[in-house]
Design a protein around this motif. Sequence first.
Motif: not given
Length: 287
Positions: A148-169
């Motif tokens: 479960g923890g690894q899946k969440r990190r993969v999902a977060i990595a998918g967001v970061l791959a677009s190189k956002p300058r703002i992160l909304v959590l």
Amino acid sequence: MEIKIKNLEHIYMPKTPFEHKALENINIHIKTGQFVAIIGHTGSGKSTIVQHINGLLKPTTGSVQVGDVLIVANKKSKQLKQLRQTVGMVFQYPEHQLFDETVEKDIAFGAINFGIDKVEALKRVKDILPLVKLDESVLQKSPFELSGGQKRRVAIAGVLASKPRILVLDEPTAGLDPIGRKQIMELFLSLHKEEKLTTVLVTHNMEFAAMYADLVVVMDKGKVFMQGSPEKIFTSREQLNKIGLDVPQTVQLAIMLEKKFRVKLPSNLFTNELLADAIAQLLIGEV
């Protein structure tokens, strides 16, 4: 990247029997590089605000400016794709959005969808893995084989791959145990600092708001009830109690100690470590 929300109002299903005013006269200025926490009860308008930041919702009245992109009520914006690449959204249970056959493809999907060359997107995947504390050995696995923890990190990595300058959590630690919650929040704090992001956290957790945020925005019934530094917000216990909120547990204990020993403790005892140090000083008579 700076965010300016001016006179924002949002009405769901206007001119119907189900019309509901979710936001009223919202004014928030988030400076570049700030870590902002938005707190309040369910239904207070927290998630509605952040969905305006990347254009998922549009203002009924007022405006939202993110960097150079301005979204104004009743006007079409041609920059929504640019905005959504700039603003990375991590929702509750982001792992539920995993779908591709390998971790590598899943992480790269968002960047490729935004028009990034496939070779560049796959390079980004490998660059991002250390940031989210994952090993390259997971890349060719199915995301559904992971913990479960690894899946969440993969999902977060998918967001970061677009190189956002703002992160909304938006409640990003939902469903995790206490250790998992702390690990994920420490991950976001590390990303915030290392990538020099502007971060907006929606949370029910007073401790997280106090520990990580530079600015805390308190929402109540669709309006901004209070906003300011964690010290300002969490020394206003009576005000928070009026809307059914309370200060972090460490601050509650500090208040009890102040009354018991008739002493004045620092106002920023937001972690167990800081509180323990203050108690130690109290015991040896240095407070």
